[in-house]
Design a protein around this motif. Structure first.
Motif, mmCIF file in Angstrom:
data_model
loop_
_atom_site.group_PDB
_atom_site.id
_atom_site.type_symbol
_atom_site.label_atom_id
_atom_site.label_comp_id
_atom_site.label_asym_id
_atom_site.label_seq_id
_atom_site.Cartn_x
_atom_site.Cartn_y
_atom_site.Cartn_z
ATOM 1 N N MET A 12 8.707 3.928 -2.938
ATOM 2 C CA MET A 12 9.433 4.747 -1.958
ATOM 3 C C MET A 12 9.637 4.030 -0.639
ATOM 4 O O MET A 12 10.611 4.283 0.076
ATOM 5 N N THR A 13 8.675 3.178 -0.284
ATOM 6 C CA THR A 13 8.681 2.593 1.060
ATOM 7 C C THR A 13 9.116 1.145 1.065
ATOM 8 O O THR A 13 9.362 0.573 2.132
ATOM 9 N N GLY A 14 9.159 0.527 -0.105
ATOM 10 C CA GLY A 14 9.460 -0.893 -0.157
ATOM 11 C C GLY A 14 8.321 -1.770 0.323
ATOM 12 O O GLY A 14 8.514 -2.959 0.596
ATOM 13 N N GLU A 15 7.146 -1.208 0.420
ATOM 14 C CA GLU A 15 5.991 -2.004 0.844
ATOM 15 C C GLU A 15 5.197 -2.470 -0.381
ATOM 16 O O GLU A 15 5.214 -1.823 -1.426
ATOM 17 N N ASP A 16 4.496 -3.566 -0.197
ATOM 18 C CA ASP A 16 3.671 -4.096 -1.285
ATOM 19 C C ASP A 16 2.289 -3.451 -1.236
ATOM 20 O O ASP A 16 1.410 -3.908 -0.495
ATOM 21 N N VAL A 17 2.098 -2.403 -2.023
ATOM 22 C CA VAL A 17 0.815 -1.711 -1.984
ATOM 23 C C VAL A 17 -0.266 -2.454 -2.749
ATOM 24 O O VAL A 17 -1.388 -1.971 -2.879
ATOM 25 N N GLY A 18 0.071 -3.651 -3.224
ATOM 26 C CA GLY A 18 -0.956 -4.511 -3.796
ATOM 27 C C GLY A 18 -1.926 -5.019 -2.739
ATOM 28 O O GLY A 18 -3.058 -5.384 -3.055
ATOM 29 N N SER A 19 -1.501 -5.028 -1.500
ATOM 30 C CA SER A 19 -2.386 -5.468 -0.411
ATOM 31 C C SER A 19 -2.726 -4.281 0.478
ATOM 32 O O SER A 19 -1.939 -3.330 0.589
ATOM 33 N N TYR A 20 -3.870 -4.345 1.108
ATOM 34 C CA TYR A 20 -4.301 -3.299 2.039
ATOM 35 C C TYR A 20 -3.305 -3.172 3.178
ATOM 36 O O TYR A 20 -2.937 -2.065 3.594
ATOM 37 N N ALA A 21 -2.828 -4.332 3.668
ATOM 38 C CA ALA A 21 -1.853 -4.287 4.763
ATOM 39 C C ALA A 21 -0.587 -3.549 4.329
ATOM 40 O O ALA A 21 -0.033 -2.727 5.078
ATOM 41 N N GLY A 22 -0.135 -3.840 3.121
ATOM 42 C CA GLY A 22 1.063 -3.157 2.622
ATOM 43 C C GLY A 22 0.823 -1.675 2.424
ATOM 44 O O GLY A 22 1.702 -0.844 2.695
ATOM 45 N N TYR A 23 -0.364 -1.344 1.971
ATOM 46 C CA TYR A 23 -0.736 0.067 1.777
ATOM 47 C C TYR A 23 -0.693 0.817 3.103
ATOM 48 O O TYR A 23 -0.103 1.908 3.202
ATOM 49 N N ASP A 39 -10.044 9.655 -6.560
ATOM 50 C CA ASP A 39 -10.328 10.585 -7.658
ATOM 51 C C ASP A 39 -9.168 11.531 -7.940
ATOM 52 O O ASP A 39 -9.261 12.365 -8.849
ATOM 53 N N PHE A 40 -8.107 11.436 -7.175
ATOM 54 C CA PHE A 40 -6.953 12.314 -7.399
ATOM 55 C C PHE A 40 -6.287 11.936 -8.726
ATOM 56 O O PHE A 40 -6.173 10.766 -9.070
ATOM 57 N N GLU A 41 -5.806 12.941 -9.461
ATOM 58 C CA GLU A 41 -5.131 12.648 -10.723
ATOM 59 C C GLU A 41 -3.959 11.701 -10.473
ATOM 60 O O GLU A 41 -3.135 11.941 -9.606
ATOM 61 N N GLY A 42 -3.905 10.639 -11.249
ATOM 62 C CA GLY A 42 -2.769 9.720 -11.178
ATOM 63 C C GLY A 42 -2.759 8.830 -9.951
ATOM 64 O O GLY A 42 -1.695 8.381 -9.516
ATOM 65 N N PHE A 43 -3.930 8.557 -9.389
ATOM 66 C CA PHE A 43 -3.999 7.801 -8.142
ATOM 67 C C PHE A 43 -3.247 6.470 -8.220
ATOM 68 O O PHE A 43 -2.426 6.138 -7.343
ATOM 69 N N ALA A 44 -3.493 5.699 -9.282
ATOM 70 C CA ALA A 44 -2.861 4.370 -9.381
ATOM 71 C C ALA A 44 -1.339 4.510 -9.457
ATOM 72 O O ALA A 44 -0.596 3.792 -8.756
ATOM 73 N N ALA A 45 -0.879 5.423 -10.272
ATOM 74 C CA ALA A 45 0.571 5.632 -10.372
ATOM 75 C C ALA A 45 1.131 6.152 -9.045
ATOM 76 O O ALA A 45 2.252 5.790 -8.646
ATOM 77 N N ASN A 46 0.346 6.967 -8.372
ATOM 78 C CA ASN A 46 0.795 7.459 -7.066
ATOM 79 C C ASN A 46 1.003 6.310 -6.090
ATOM 80 O O ASN A 46 1.970 6.296 -5.320
ATOM 81 N N LEU A 47 0.059 5.356 -6.123
ATOM 82 C CA LEU A 47 0.217 4.203 -5.233
ATOM 83 C C LEU A 47 1.489 3.428 -5.580
ATOM 84 O O LEU A 47 2.223 2.980 -4.676
ATOM 85 N N ASP A 48 1.738 3.272 -6.863
ATOM 86 C CA ASP A 48 2.966 2.577 -7.260
ATOM 87 C C ASP A 48 4.197 3.287 -6.704
ATOM 88 O O ASP A 48 5.106 2.647 -6.152
ATOM 89 N N ARG A 49 4.199 4.581 -6.832
ATOM 90 C CA ARG A 49 5.357 5.325 -6.307
ATOM 91 C C ARG A 49 5.460 5.196 -4.792
ATOM 92 O O ARG A 49 6.549 5.115 -4.234
ATOM 93 N N LEU A 50 4.292 5.210 -4.150
ATOM 94 C CA LEU A 50 4.289 5.038 -2.693
ATOM 95 C C LEU A 50 4.934 3.703 -2.307
ATOM 96 O O LEU A 50 5.758 3.627 -1.374
ATOM 97 N N GLY A 51 4.560 2.660 -3.043
ATOM 98 C CA GLY A 51 5.161 1.350 -2.781
ATOM 99 C C GLY A 51 6.662 1.380 -3.016
ATOM 100 O O GLY A 51 7.452 0.869 -2.200
#
Lengths: 466, 466, 466
Positions: B214-225, B200-212
């Motif tokens: 920044m880290t080079g991980e694939d946040v498309g998967s739970y493992a990558g997240y 419910d945080f503002e911009g959650f989806a975009a935040n996940l993209d940035r997280l991916g």
């Protein structure tokens, strides 16, 4: 056995610490003599309209006081023994109270009654079995004198203003008579629409019919119903009212669109509403009342969270208001959001909240009142209108809401003779609390003195627009 | 009108009773000079990275302080009048504060501001309409001097350690700059993953993209997240962080199996989660964070139970953090059981709980912390970070949890100049409480003196692994 | 390091204010020597039946005391280290307690243990690592003497009556042996039917079988089940019991009609009940127990609101009563209404309520007890049986319920040696509270002195029909 003396110590209810007590005394000296402003209560306007002598001690001090008879009942005294639901010799009833007066040790009823005995009637012996007759006879003898009639006591009590509470269906004849009489005492009404807003109120459908008849509006339609309410609010305002009051089981509010509201009104008007629909209607009507308040300027009070008539058998036998209303846990944060979402930022609205659930003081009510411009907190209510209750209220609300989001004291009573005692308890407790802040160097004494007058006199006048 | 003097009495906040006050003074003398350890707060690391002068009094002391402007707003002051959401002359804004300073009587804001005025700026007159300009000019003149720059104040305040709070998406540049600067002040970060954990945080989806990214991980998967979260935790730890912090609406935890967690992550990642799924995801992620804490040693904090942005209209107009967050009733007993069932007996976990619902202190939190090895209680939080709030906290937690399941004081503030004032209030209240235990002969004074140092210094260092 | 002295100050736990303390001392002097009446507790009747010497300090004072070992466990001490779930050298276990004795600062366990050390065993050094062996040896040496056997201590402690608590499945052999022994100490039982009333109790089905076997009733039918319960109640009453006790997860009551009750009993008897059915059955059985109490005169106690065995892993490894029972929020207003609707107005019923949810004191319990003739409030319970807990109880119940709807003190303990300490704490706190009312001029001192005896002695005897 010798009767114990009855004394009212000048330092009563002040903190024990000597330095704090000295400051409390000084603060109290500044406010002890201020007039009483009583913006919310349940005295009978007939008293002031007719100014007839009060009856005997039992019918004046015992039978109408549910604080007193609920304690007797809890210890096995049948209500009939004190004249409730059955005729009784008033002296016999008084003896029952005298026999059980030790039950009230440590309760506010004891403080209030002792004040009435000593300050109003000049008694100097503690009520006890051996003083039952002496006190009964003395009180009755005095009540027969002119200076103990309602208006004389009103003046003696230094009451600047006293509000009663009436249903929209009340013709307000007593208030009209008071104004017509030329007496200068200011007794006003307050608008309590529960009988025509709460679908669970006894006789709701018939009440609506009467509302329509009184106003000439067609309460068959939602528009007519609202017009009728507006008309009665205007009549109350014309009779001096500055406030409305709403005694709902919860603090739920809702903000239905017009179509939904019309359909729901049709449902509750027809008598076929479910419990959920009744709750939703009450909730919606609080928001409607807030809207009307913005129009007509009446201050709005909500007194939620009492489970009324918890004792079903007692209710069947004796009816309402027999000491069996029990507080319940009450949510405010989600409940009030629909109303506050509409009007919470509107400084034209003055919405005063009360609670019987003290856990909401610091958690919900002080944070809400310390933010929303429209909100204020009413004082410690009902079971919490007591020394410890008031202390908890101050300690749990001040740090977040400050003093200026509060509204001073309400006595909220039908026990007219105890009104000065109740205000005096509040003034003493408040001065004691302020003295603690001074002695702990959180406030300078000039500020505490200023606040003492705020809490006693200025806040109530501004909050209730008096 | 003559300006009232501003004094800070050396005995302020100590109990009124003279014997108790003497003991409180002695205990306080032992801890008053101890360094400040501030493991949780919201100051801006840029201040210490750049060490630029602070601006004027209004932009430093008024506009960022939601405790202060919520009170003004509650009494009808538009936020624009003090420069929030609209430009304003800083002097005019300061005059608004001065005009309303009486509103803060009895509040902790008053204690903190008076301390800043007197101890930081040497002012000796009370803020009031007639001293508005004098205080404004004096503060501004001093802020321009070198000894009022952030690092100089940090040293003057005797701060041993100060933690800020950052999102996982923060590059931590300011913290890197601080370390690279050669300045010896210890300013560390803390890991607050709400923006990438709360659907419910503002911009959650975009935040996940940035997280991916920044880290080079694939946040498309739970493992990558999870890998991305682990990577950011490691980066925070490398930047000095010793703790994480979680600001969820409730204390709910869950412990989903891998398949369920993967499916739920796909749902929230895709943006189609229901409110229940969002709550379940947050709940599950607390248990995941606890597991990661066992691996990387970061202490875990949970700050639940605030209804954020309760005033929808204000949120639309002014955004977050405008004084409209309201506490709600919070359950811990059932809510925490899934997490505690996994890790509650593991002494490698240090989980610190906070609450805005004081009814949970004695009923739930002290019993839980007095049993589970992994649990500790954080200090009185937010609205309860006040003299009475701290007293309630001590009186309601000590008897069941003792002192050693607590973590000392948090100032939790963005108001940098008030940090010493806040720690001083806590030290005074704690010494007063301990003095009461001594005078009531529950503790010997040597034990109280030892505990005073624990509460001020030792517990915070051990609980936060500093 | 020199051992710190262990002293019990004669003024301990009295208010700090000198005037109040003087009154508290006078009131306490009148009740300090009154006999102990302990109507509810968990001592082992075998002690008094066999009168064998107690074992060593660890097995007597440490291993059975969940208040003590839960605190140790919370700070990382494995239960095995003190002999729970694994054999341990008692001296080693005692050293663990000594090493961690500082954890108990500010807790009631510290008050109770210090009293036992000093008043029972004459120790004059504080327990600490350096006094571990000295205290261990001294206690063990004394326990071997005749004057430290259970009956001798019972007499020395001036116990007038001590109630234990047994399951209906207990044959009450120890109580029979006590009575047959000719010893004059009055040790009675109390009827705690949870094992045969709560479908979630371990071994419920087998318990019912044993109940049937013990009574010769056919527990296959609801009628037989009720007859079996009546038979065991009669056996308990014959063994001296004057009360029953019910430890349900909630305060829910229900009042099913006969057909519903029979069907529900069949369901729970068969083992296939859902969680809701189990709750409904417990709820119904409270009303049934109230009805039986009206017939046989046993006073009824309800202790609701503990989430038992919250730590599942600990429960698997060590079983019940390992310090992992956590209080939960508890509703009384709606929960008790079915039972009160049947029997709340019947003065033949004496129903004593306890709570772990202090938010219910002023909101629900005092208003209920201050109205219903059948209801009384038990004292502050379990985690709240502490100085601050008792003060909160008094301050939040007295003003609405008075003193006479209360039942005096319960020690509720299995820690026999601490019983006088626990009663002494209650007497001191009560006298301090009454002294405050005197010094604030709410009571005259003769009334306070009378109430002190009520709270210490008279109320417990009348409420428990002793």
């Amino acid at each position: 056995m010798t009767a114990a003396p009855l004394r009212l110590h000048p330092d009563r209810l002040f903190p024990a610490d000597p330095d704090t007590r000295v400051v409390a005394r000084r603060l109290y000296a500044e406010v002890a003599g201020l007039p009483i402003v009583s913006p919310h209560g349940h005295t009978d306007p007939r008293w002031f309209a007719e100014d007839a002598p009060f009856g005997d001690a039992s019918s004046l001090l015992l039978q109408p006081d549910h604080y007193v008879f609920r304690m007797l009942y809890s210890q096995g005294v049948p209500l009939e023994a004190i004249g409730i639901g059955a005729p009784v010799d008033p002296r016999a009833a008084w003896r029952v109270l005298a026999d059980h007066y030790h039950l009230f040790r440590g309760t506010p009823s004891r403080l209030w009654l002792d004040w009435v005995f000593h300050s109003v009637f000049g008694l100097d012996v503690r009520l006890a079995p051996e003083t039952a007759d002496l006190t009964f006879d003395s009180i009755n003898e005095q009540l027969a004198r002119p200076e103990f009639r309602p208006r004389a006591l009103f003046d003696r009590f230094n009451i600047e203003l006293l509000a009663t509470t009436e249903s929209p269906l009340d013709p307000l004849d007593h208030h009209a008579a008071i104004r017509a009489s030329g007496w200068t005492g200011r007794v006003i009404t307050a608008f309590r629409p529960d009988p025509v807003v709460d679908p669970d109120f006894e006789g709701f459908a018939a009440n609506l019919d009467r509302l329509g008849a009184m106003t000439g509006e067609d309460v068959g339609s939602y528009a007519g119903y609202l017009a009728a309410l507006r008309a009665r609010r205007a009549a109350f305002a014309a009779a001096g009212a500055t406030s409305t009051d709403h005694g709902h089981p919860t603090a739920a509010t809702a903000d239905l669109d017009r179509g939904e509201a019309e359909r729901l009104y049709a449902q509750v008007r027809g008598g076929g509403a479910t419990a959920e629909q009744a709750e939703l209607f009450r909730a919606h009507m609080l928001t409607v009342m807030a809207e009307m308040s913005i129009d007509d300027g009446l201050v709005m009070q909500i007194h939620p969270g009492s489970f009324r008539n918890h004792n079903a058998d007692l209710f069947r036998r004796f009816g309402r208001d027999k000491g069996a209303d029990i507080p319940t846990r009450t949510d405010f944060v989600r409940a009030l959001r629909p109303l506050l979402g509409r009007f919470g930022n509107d400084p034209r609205l003055s919405l005063i909240l009360f609670t019987l659930d003290e856990s909401a003081y610091a958690r919900e009510l002080a944070p809400l009142a310390g933010h929303y411009p429209a909100l204020k907190l009413g004082p410690a209510w009902w079971f919490h209108d007591s020394p410890e209750g008031m202390r908890r209220f101050r300690r749990q609300t001040t740090e977040t809401a400050g003093f200026h989001n509060l509204v001073g004291f309400n006595d909220d009573t039908r026990a007219f003779l105890s009104i000065p005692a109740r205000h005096d308890v509040a003034r003493r407790i408040d001065c004691g609390y302020l003295a603690e802040l001074v002695v702990e160097h959180q406030l300078d004494e000039d500020e505490a003195a200023d606040l003492a007058v705020d809490l006693t006199y200025r806040l109530v006048k501004s909050a209730y627009r008096l």
